[in-house]
Design a protein around this motif. Structure first.
Motif: not given
Length: 345
Positions: A37-46, A1-8
Protein backbone atom coordinates in the motif's frame (compact mmCIF):
# COMPACT_ATOMS: atom_id res chain seq x y z
CA UNK A 1 0.14 10.50 3.09
CA UNK A 2 -1.69 8.74 5.88
CA UNK A 3 0.44 6.63 8.17
CA UNK A 4 -0.33 3.03 8.91
CA UNK A 5 -1.45 1.95 12.36
CA UNK A 6 1.24 1.42 14.96
CA UNK A 7 1.71 -1.95 16.64
CA UNK A 8 3.73 -3.52 19.43
CA UNK A 9 4.40 -6.89 17.77
CA UNK A 10 4.39 -8.01 14.13
CA UNK A 11 2.19 -10.64 12.51
CA UNK A 12 4.61 -13.49 11.80
CA UNK A 13 4.54 -17.19 11.02
CA UNK A 14 6.45 -19.67 13.15
CA UNK A 15 9.10 -20.19 10.48
CA UNK A 16 10.01 -16.52 10.15
CA UNK A 17 9.98 -16.01 13.92
CA UNK A 18 12.63 -18.73 14.30
CA UNK A 19 13.27 -21.49 16.80
CA UNK A 20 14.87 -19.24 19.42
CA UNK A 21 12.29 -18.67 22.20
CA UNK A 22 14.26 -15.63 23.47
CA UNK A 23 14.35 -13.71 20.19
CA UNK A 24 15.12 -10.00 20.47
CA UNK A 25 13.66 -7.45 18.06
CA UNK A 26 14.39 -3.88 17.15
CA UNK A 27 11.44 -1.60 16.43
CA UNK A 28 11.44 1.48 14.21
CA UNK A 29 8.17 3.39 14.10
CA UNK A 30 7.18 4.33 10.54
CA UNK A 31 10.61 3.28 9.30
CA UNK A 32 9.69 2.32 5.73
CA UNK A 33 6.74 2.21 3.40
CA UNK A 34 4.68 -0.92 2.92
CA UNK A 35 5.52 -2.70 -0.33
CA UNK A 36 1.80 -3.20 -1.03
CA UNK A 37 0.00 0.00 0.00
CA UNK A 38 3.12 2.26 0.07
CA UNK A 39 2.12 3.71 3.46
CA UNK A 40 4.76 4.08 6.21
CA UNK A 41 4.56 1.43 8.90
CA UNK A 42 6.45 0.15 11.92
CA UNK A 43 9.40 -2.09 11.00
CA UNK A 44 10.62 -4.97 13.16
CA UNK A 45 14.05 -6.57 12.68
CA UNK A 46 15.37 -9.69 14.39
CA UNK A 47 17.72 -12.66 14.08
CA UNK A 48 15.77 -15.98 13.91
CA UNK A 49 18.69 -18.09 15.16
CA UNK A 50 22.38 -18.84 14.98
CA UNK A 51 23.67 -19.02 11.43
CA UNK A 52 20.56 -17.34 10.06
CA UNK A 53 20.16 -13.98 8.35
CA UNK A 54 18.45 -10.94 9.85
CA UNK A 55 14.80 -10.66 8.85
CA UNK A 56 12.40 -7.74 8.86
CA UNK A 57 8.76 -7.04 8.14
CA UNK A 58 7.93 -6.16 4.52
CA UNK A 59 4.24 -5.16 4.62
CA UNK A 60 2.05 -3.37 7.15
CA UNK A 61 -0.31 -5.08 9.56
CA UNK A 62 -3.41 -3.86 7.68
CA UNK A 63 -2.35 -5.54 4.44
CA UNK A 64 -1.34 -8.67 6.36
CA UNK A 65 -4.74 -8.91 8.07
CA UNK A 66 -6.62 -8.46 4.79
CA UNK A 67 -4.93 -11.55 3.33
CA UNK A 68 -4.17 -13.42 6.58
CA UNK A 69 -0.50 -13.64 5.67
CA UNK A 70 2.85 -13.22 7.41
CA UNK A 71 4.35 -9.72 7.26
CA UNK A 72 7.71 -11.11 6.17
CA UNK A 73 7.29 -14.13 3.88
CA UNK A 74 3.75 -13.23 2.64
CA UNK A 75 2.60 -16.84 3.15
CA UNK A 76 -0.70 -17.95 4.62
CA UNK A 77 -0.55 -18.02 8.43
CA UNK A 78 -2.65 -21.15 8.86
CA UNK A 79 -1.15 -23.47 6.24
CA UNK A 80 2.15 -21.78 5.35
CA UNK A 81 1.31 -21.85 1.62
CA UNK A 82 1.42 -19.14 -1.06
CA UNK A 83 -1.64 -16.94 -1.46
CA UNK A 84 -2.22 -18.17 -5.00
CA UNK A 85 -2.38 -21.79 -3.82
CA UNK A 86 -4.77 -20.98 -0.97
CA UNK A 87 -7.06 -18.82 -3.10
CA UNK A 88 -7.16 -21.44 -5.87
CA UNK A 89 -8.08 -24.21 -3.42
CA UNK A 90 -10.74 -22.17 -1.59
CA UNK A 91 -12.04 -20.29 -4.69
CA UNK A 92 -11.26 -16.88 -3.18
CA UNK A 93 -11.19 -13.83 -5.42
CA UNK A 94 -8.66 -11.06 -4.76
CA UNK A 95 -10.67 -8.12 -3.40
CA UNK A 96 -7.78 -5.67 -2.89
CA UNK A 97 -7.74 -3.07 -5.72
CA UNK A 98 -4.60 -2.79 -7.83
CA UNK A 99 -4.64 0.93 -8.65
CA UNK A 100 -3.35 3.42 -6.07
CA UNK A 101 -6.47 5.57 -5.56
CA UNK A 102 -8.92 2.72 -4.98
CA UNK A 103 -6.39 0.78 -2.93
CA UNK A 104 -5.80 3.70 -0.54
CA UNK A 105 -9.52 4.14 0.00
CA UNK A 106 -10.03 0.40 0.47
CA UNK A 107 -7.20 0.10 3.00
CA UNK A 108 -8.37 3.20 4.86
CA UNK A 109 -11.83 1.68 5.24
CA UNK A 110 -10.35 -1.63 6.33
CA UNK A 111 -8.08 0.04 8.88
CA UNK A 112 -11.00 2.04 10.24
CA UNK A 113 -13.14 -1.05 10.60
CA UNK A 114 -15.82 0.21 8.20
CA UNK A 115 -15.94 -3.05 6.28
CA UNK A 116 -18.11 -5.71 7.88
CA UNK A 117 -16.67 -9.10 8.80
CA UNK A 118 -19.19 -10.86 6.56
CA UNK A 119 -17.76 -9.14 3.48
CA UNK A 120 -14.26 -10.51 4.07
CA UNK A 121 -13.24 -13.89 2.62
CA UNK A 122 -13.29 -17.02 4.76
CA UNK A 123 -9.65 -18.12 4.86
CA UNK A 124 -10.38 -21.07 7.16
CA UNK A 125 -12.00 -23.08 4.35
CA UNK A 126 -15.05 -24.10 6.41
CA UNK A 127 -17.28 -23.65 3.35
CA UNK A 128 -14.87 -25.55 1.07
CA UNK A 129 -14.14 -28.99 2.61
CA UNK A 130 -12.43 -30.28 -0.54
CA UNK A 131 -10.16 -27.24 -0.77
CA UNK A 132 -9.36 -27.39 2.93
CA UNK A 133 -8.31 -31.05 2.61
CA UNK A 134 -6.15 -30.13 -0.36
CA UNK A 135 -4.38 -27.44 1.66
CA UNK A 136 -3.80 -29.85 4.54
CA UNK A 137 -2.15 -32.33 2.19
CA UNK A 138 0.12 -29.67 0.69
CA UNK A 139 1.06 -27.90 3.94
CA UNK A 140 4.24 -28.66 5.86
CA UNK A 141 3.86 -30.47 9.18
CA UNK A 142 6.74 -28.64 10.84
CA UNK A 143 8.32 -25.18 10.44
CA UNK A 144 10.93 -24.96 7.68
CA UNK A 145 13.75 -23.05 9.39
CA UNK A 146 16.16 -23.54 6.49
CA UNK A 147 14.26 -20.76 4.76
CA UNK A 148 15.95 -18.33 7.20
CA UNK A 149 19.49 -19.23 6.16
CA UNK A 150 21.85 -16.59 4.84
CA UNK A 151 21.79 -15.85 1.13
CA UNK A 152 24.42 -17.25 -1.22
CA UNK A 153 27.51 -15.07 -1.64
CA UNK A 154 27.49 -13.65 -5.16
CA UNK A 155 31.24 -13.02 -5.00
CA UNK A 156 31.83 -16.69 -4.16
CA UNK A 157 29.79 -17.72 -7.21
CA UNK A 158 32.03 -15.50 -9.33
CA UNK A 159 35.11 -16.89 -7.56
CA UNK A 160 36.34 -13.56 -6.20
CA UNK A 161 35.24 -13.65 -2.52
CA UNK A 162 38.20 -12.97 -0.20
CA UNK A 163 36.40 -13.03 3.19
CA UNK A 164 36.68 -16.74 3.78
CA UNK A 165 35.05 -17.93 6.99
CA UNK A 166 34.27 -14.34 7.99
CA UNK A 167 31.83 -13.93 5.10
CA UNK A 168 28.26 -13.66 6.46
CA UNK A 169 26.87 -15.29 3.32
CA UNK A 170 26.87 -18.93 2.30
CA UNK A 171 29.75 -20.19 0.20
CA UNK A 172 28.00 -22.67 -2.07
CA UNK A 173 26.82 -22.80 -5.64
CA UNK A 174 23.13 -22.13 -6.34
CA UNK A 175 21.01 -25.18 -7.02
CA UNK A 176 17.47 -25.77 -8.17
CA UNK A 177 15.30 -23.95 -10.65
CA UNK A 178 16.46 -20.34 -11.24
CA UNK A 179 12.86 -19.43 -12.09
CA UNK A 180 11.93 -19.81 -8.41
CA UNK A 181 14.33 -16.99 -7.52
CA UNK A 182 12.32 -14.51 -9.62
CA UNK A 183 9.65 -13.69 -7.06
CA UNK A 184 7.86 -10.41 -6.59
CA UNK A 185 6.24 -9.50 -3.27
CA UNK A 186 3.32 -7.66 -4.89
CA UNK A 187 2.51 -10.59 -7.19
CA UNK A 188 2.89 -13.01 -4.30
CA UNK A 189 0.53 -10.94 -2.16
CA UNK A 190 -2.18 -10.72 -4.84
CA UNK A 191 -1.69 -14.34 -5.92
CA UNK A 192 -0.60 -13.62 -9.50
CA UNK A 193 2.33 -15.11 -11.45
CA UNK A 194 3.91 -16.75 -8.41
CA UNK A 195 6.42 -19.37 -9.70
CA UNK A 196 6.39 -21.29 -6.41
CA UNK A 197 2.58 -21.45 -6.42
CA UNK A 198 2.50 -22.57 -10.06
CA UNK A 199 4.87 -25.42 -9.32
CA UNK A 200 2.90 -26.51 -6.25
CA UNK A 201 -0.42 -26.43 -8.12
CA UNK A 202 1.04 -28.41 -11.02
CA UNK A 203 2.43 -31.00 -8.61
CA UNK A 204 -0.94 -31.23 -6.85
CA UNK A 205 -2.78 -31.66 -10.15
CA UNK A 206 -0.39 -34.43 -11.19
CA UNK A 207 -0.83 -36.17 -7.84
CA UNK A 208 -4.62 -35.91 -8.10
CA UNK A 209 -4.55 -37.36 -11.60
CA UNK A 210 -2.31 -40.20 -10.45
CA UNK A 211 -4.62 -40.98 -7.53
CA UNK A 212 -7.66 -40.99 -9.81
CA UNK A 213 -5.93 -43.46 -12.13
CA UNK A 214 -4.91 -45.63 -9.19
CA UNK A 215 -8.41 -45.70 -7.73
CA UNK A 216 -10.35 -48.84 -8.79
CA UNK A 217 -13.11 -47.93 -11.25
CA UNK A 218 -16.73 -48.14 -10.14
CA UNK A 219 -17.55 -50.43 -13.05
CA UNK A 220 -17.00 -53.92 -11.62
CA UNK A 221 -16.85 -55.42 -15.11
CA UNK A 222 -13.43 -53.82 -15.71
CA UNK A 223 -10.77 -56.46 -15.02
CA UNK A 224 -7.96 -55.16 -17.25
CA UNK A 225 -4.80 -53.16 -16.60
CA UNK A 226 -3.04 -50.87 -19.05
CA UNK A 227 0.77 -51.07 -19.10
CA UNK A 228 2.82 -48.15 -20.48
CA UNK A 229 6.50 -47.51 -21.08
CA UNK A 230 7.31 -50.78 -22.84
CA UNK A 231 9.83 -51.37 -25.61
CA UNK A 232 10.68 -54.19 -27.99
CA UNK A 233 12.82 -56.01 -25.40
CA UNK A 234 9.76 -56.84 -23.27
CA UNK A 235 7.84 -59.83 -24.55
CA UNK A 236 4.43 -61.24 -23.76
CA UNK A 237 6.04 -64.11 -21.85
CA UNK A 238 7.81 -61.64 -19.54
CA UNK A 239 4.53 -59.88 -18.76
CA UNK A 240 2.85 -63.24 -18.12
CA UNK A 241 5.59 -64.20 -15.70
CA UNK A 242 5.18 -60.92 -13.80
CA UNK A 243 1.35 -60.67 -13.65
CA UNK A 244 0.42 -64.37 -13.38
CA UNK A 245 1.14 -64.72 -9.63
CA UNK A 246 -1.63 -62.22 -8.79
CA UNK A 247 -4.47 -64.27 -10.27
CA UNK A 248 -5.85 -66.13 -13.27
CA UNK A 249 -5.04 -64.34 -16.49
CA UNK A 250 -7.54 -64.18 -19.30
CA UNK A 251 -5.22 -62.73 -21.92
CA UNK A 252 -2.29 -60.37 -22.45
CA UNK A 253 -2.44 -58.25 -25.58
CA UNK A 254 0.74 -56.58 -26.85
CA UNK A 255 0.05 -54.41 -29.95
CA UNK A 256 2.64 -54.66 -32.68
CA UNK A 257 2.88 -50.87 -32.90
CA UNK A 258 2.90 -49.05 -29.61
CA UNK A 259 4.82 -49.20 -26.35
CA UNK A 260 1.94 -50.55 -24.30
CA UNK A 261 0.09 -53.73 -23.36
CA UNK A 262 -3.28 -54.84 -21.99
CA UNK A 263 -3.37 -57.33 -19.12
CA UNK A 264 -6.82 -58.93 -18.74
CA UNK A 265 -7.78 -61.01 -15.69
CA UNK A 266 -10.67 -63.43 -15.34
CA UNK A 267 -12.09 -61.81 -12.21
CA UNK A 268 -12.05 -58.43 -10.51
CA UNK A 269 -10.32 -59.54 -7.29
CA UNK A 270 -7.24 -60.71 -9.19
CA UNK A 271 -7.09 -57.40 -11.08
CA UNK A 272 -7.32 -55.42 -7.85
CA UNK A 273 -4.52 -57.49 -6.30
CA UNK A 274 -2.28 -56.87 -9.30
CA UNK A 275 -3.17 -53.18 -9.35
CA UNK A 276 -2.30 -52.73 -5.67
CA UNK A 277 1.14 -54.19 -6.33
CA UNK A 278 1.93 -52.54 -9.66
CA UNK A 279 0.22 -49.13 -9.73
CA UNK A 280 3.07 -47.49 -7.83
CA UNK A 281 5.48 -48.75 -10.47
CA UNK A 282 6.92 -52.07 -11.56
CA UNK A 283 10.06 -53.28 -13.26
CA UNK A 284 10.11 -55.92 -16.00
CA UNK A 285 13.39 -56.89 -17.69
CA UNK A 286 15.13 -53.93 -15.98
CA UNK A 287 12.59 -51.55 -17.50
CA UNK A 288 10.39 -49.31 -15.33
CA UNK A 289 6.76 -49.60 -16.41
CA UNK A 290 3.70 -47.60 -15.50
CA UNK A 291 0.42 -49.41 -14.83
CA UNK A 292 -3.07 -47.90 -14.67
CA UNK A 293 -6.57 -49.29 -14.69
CA UNK A 294 -8.14 -50.01 -18.04
CA UNK A 295 -11.33 -48.39 -19.28
CA UNK A 296 -14.63 -49.85 -20.28
CA UNK A 297 -15.16 -50.41 -23.96
CA UNK A 298 -17.16 -47.58 -25.52
CA UNK A 299 -20.65 -48.49 -26.62
CA UNK A 300 -21.43 -47.20 -30.10
CA UNK A 301 -24.80 -45.70 -31.08
CA UNK A 302 -27.49 -48.29 -31.82
CA UNK A 303 -29.27 -47.74 -35.11
CA UNK A 304 -32.93 -48.33 -35.56
CA UNK A 305 -32.20 -51.37 -37.74
CA UNK A 306 -30.53 -53.21 -34.84
CA UNK A 307 -32.99 -52.42 -32.09
CA UNK A 308 -35.32 -55.16 -30.98
CA UNK A 309 -39.02 -54.82 -30.55
CA UNK A 310 -41.05 -56.15 -27.65
CA UNK A 311 -41.26 -59.61 -29.23
CA UNK A 312 -37.53 -60.02 -29.29
CA UNK A 313 -37.17 -59.95 -33.09
CA UNK A 314 -35.24 -57.23 -34.88
CA UNK A 315 -37.39 -54.24 -35.71
CA UNK A 316 -37.91 -53.56 -39.42
CA UNK A 317 -37.77 -50.12 -40.96
CA UNK A 318 -39.55 -49.23 -44.20
CA UNK A 319 -37.36 -47.21 -46.53
CA UNK A 320 -39.39 -44.95 -48.88
CA UNK A 321 -38.91 -45.44 -52.61
CA UNK A 322 -37.15 -42.74 -54.55
CA UNK A 323 -39.36 -40.38 -56.61
CA UNK A 324 -40.33 -41.81 -59.98
CA UNK A 325 -39.62 -45.43 -59.09
CA UNK A 326 -42.11 -48.14 -60.23
CA UNK A 327 -44.90 -48.46 -57.72
CA UNK A 328 -44.34 -45.03 -56.26
CA UNK A 329 -47.58 -43.08 -56.08
CA UNK A 330 -46.29 -40.18 -54.06
CA UNK A 331 -47.00 -36.81 -55.59
CA UNK A 332 -44.60 -33.97 -54.92
CA UNK A 333 -45.43 -30.25 -55.37
CA UNK A 334 -42.70 -29.93 -57.97
CA UNK A 335 -44.56 -32.43 -60.19
CA UNK A 336 -47.46 -30.00 -60.65
CA UNK A 337 -46.91 -28.12 -63.96
CA UNK A 338 -49.14 -25.25 -62.84
CA UNK A 339 -46.71 -24.49 -60.04
CA UNK A 340 -43.70 -24.25 -62.34
CA UNK A 341 -44.59 -21.08 -64.29
CA UNK A 342 -46.37 -22.88 -67.12
CA UNK A 343 -49.86 -21.49 -66.41
CA UNK A 344 -51.66 -20.27 -69.57
CA UNK A 345 -53.01 -16.76 -69.64
Amino acid sequence: MAAADDTEFPILCETCLGENPYVRMTKESHGKECKICTRPFTIFRWLPGRGMRYKKTEICTTCAKLKNVCQTCILDLEHGLPVQVRDSALSIQDSVPKDDANRRDYLARAAGGLDTADARPDFSGSAQPAGRDMLRRMARKEPYYKRNRAHICSFFVKGICTRGNECPYRHEMPQGDPELAKQNIVDRYHGNNDPVARRMLARSAESTKKNSLARPPDDKSITSLFVMGMDTTITQAMLTEFFAPYGDLKSIVVPSKGNCAFVNYKNRSAAETAAAAALDGCTVNNKALRVVWGRARPKGPQSELHRTNSGGSPATTTIPLPPGAPGDSTAYPSQDPTAMGAVRR
